[in-house]
Design a protein around this motif. Sequence first.
Motif, PDB file in Angstrom:
ATOM      1  N   PRO A 136       0.801  -1.223   0.000  1.00 33.61           N
ATOM      2  CA  PRO A 136       0.000   0.000   0.000  1.00 33.61           C
ATOM      3  C   PRO A 136       0.834   1.274   0.000  1.00 33.61           C
ATOM      4  O   PRO A 136       0.321   2.353  -0.290  1.00 33.61           O
ATOM      5  CB  PRO A 136      -0.807  -0.123   1.297  1.00 33.61           C
ATOM      6  N   ASN A 137       2.141   1.154   0.338  1.00 31.44           N
ATOM      7  CA  ASN A 137       2.999   2.341   0.448  1.00 31.44           C
ATOM      8  C   ASN A 137       4.288   2.154  -0.356  1.00 31.44           C
ATOM      9  O   ASN A 137       5.381   2.066   0.217  1.00 31.44           O
ATOM     10  CB  ASN A 137       3.340   2.608   1.915  1.00 31.44           C
ATOM     11  N   GLY A 142      11.931  -0.225  -3.003  1.00 27.39           N
ATOM     12  CA  GLY A 142      12.279  -0.291  -4.405  1.00 27.39           C
ATOM     13  C   GLY A 142      11.056  -0.772  -5.167  1.00 27.39           C
ATOM     14  O   GLY A 142      10.383  -1.707  -4.739  1.00 27.39           O
ATOM     15  N   VAL A 143      10.739  -0.132  -6.296  1.00 30.81           N
ATOM     16  CA  VAL A 143       9.496  -0.410  -7.023  1.00 30.81           C
ATOM     17  C   VAL A 143       9.818  -0.834  -8.446  1.00 30.81           C
ATOM     18  O   VAL A 143      10.705  -0.261  -9.101  1.00 30.81           O
ATOM     19  CB  VAL A 143       8.581   0.831  -7.025  1.00 30.81           C
ATOM     20  N   ALA A 144       9.093  -1.844  -8.936  1.00 28.22           N
ATOM     21  CA  ALA A 144       9.290  -2.360 -10.289  1.00 28.22           C
ATOM     22  C   ALA A 144       8.139  -1.930 -11.193  1.00 28.22           C
ATOM     23  O   ALA A 144       6.982  -1.875 -10.770  1.00 28.22           O
ATOM     24  CB  ALA A 144       9.388  -3.877 -10.271  1.00 28.22           C
ATOM     25  N   LYS A 163       5.514   4.189 -10.107  1.00 28.18           N
ATOM     26  CA  LYS A 163       4.829   3.798 -11.338  1.00 28.18           C
ATOM     27  C   LYS A 163       4.022   2.511 -11.171  1.00 28.18           C
ATOM     28  O   LYS A 163       3.335   2.083 -12.092  1.00 28.18           O
ATOM     29  CB  LYS A 163       5.856   3.644 -12.464  1.00 28.18           C
ATOM     30  N   SER A 164       4.136   1.891 -10.008  1.00 28.30           N
ATOM     31  CA  SER A 164       3.328   0.708  -9.695  1.00 28.30           C
ATOM     32  C   SER A 164       3.298   0.534  -8.191  1.00 28.30           C
ATOM     33  O   SER A 164       3.943   1.283  -7.456  1.00 28.30           O
ATOM     34  CB  SER A 164       3.905  -0.552 -10.365  1.00 28.30           C
TER      35      SER A 164
END
Length: 355
Positions: A136-137, A142-144, A163-164
């Motif tokens: 949720p946060n 690190g985001v893919a 972005k996701s």
Amino acid sequence: MRALVLSGGAGTRLRPITHTSAKQLVPVANKPVLFYGLEAIADAGITEVGIVVGDTAPEIKEAVGDGAQFGLQVTYIPQDAPLGLAHAVLIARDFLGDDDFVMYLGDNFIVGGITSLVESFRVERPEAQILLTRVPNPTAFGVAELDSGGSVVGLEEKPRQPKSDLALVGVYLFTPAIHQAVDAIEPSWRGELEITHAIQWLIDHGHDVRSTVISGYWKDTGNVDDMLEVNRSVLETLEPRIEGSVDDSSEIIGRVVIEAGAEIVGSRIVGPAIIGADSKVVDSYVGPFTSVQHDCHLTDSEIEFSIVLHHSSIAGVRRIEASLVGHHVEVTPAPRVPKAHRLVLGDHSRIQISS
């Protein structure tokens, strides 16, 4: 295949506990969270493990030893400062050699282990395999970013505008190709060598980077709330066991473990809960999702959904909840003093005081 386990870092989100203790050794159901990771690595058939250590190296070494208790051969790799996950790969180059390896963050907890992931990696051998889970946060991770076919097209560390909602779980699998990527990147704005940048370098240079989105239970145990939640999850799987003594005036309800040497006197224990070896619970209530480590004393008190570390005592305290109590702590009632309200009120004030 080898394993690289990261057990450095200051653990600032768990202070003050981590002022005097490694965050990877904070117990979950009375077992250090690091041990769950080492057991998962051993279960996956990996025996050679390098553990990256920092300021808490003596404590980690004392707890893990040479790794024989897990069926592992452990090599310790000192890191002068926590300069990023990719920096850990960089300093472990001699240990890793030209072998494939799994990198496991020592304060992460994954239900179900990593055996199936390791087995598929050994067969397919992409240059990198990452684990993702929806959070949720995402700004905290690190985001893919995936394309319509599910391939990884971009990674970003703690993005301000994600972005996701797919966060990287703290387990990565690599071939030796990652070393070229680590050598090629520069420190981020945080002054760290980011593993997300190294993986992005692999993507940009046409290497095969794959992802697996997991729906099972994963937690980064970096703060108190997450530690308590992981403790709750593990306690849910307890098999009841009573090795200590429970007197006739006590009541044990549900999945409860009383370890050897523990004494329960005139108390009520409602599981899932665990009372550690040589601890004593007298005239007290221990509620669900509570772990009490060894050599603790609870007297005339109530506690629930909490973790109590070894050699601590709680006496005469009503209702402790959602708490993490450190080592060698004494919790007692505050002195009784006359209660009064001291006020300085301006004209036409309106206040409400509970009686």
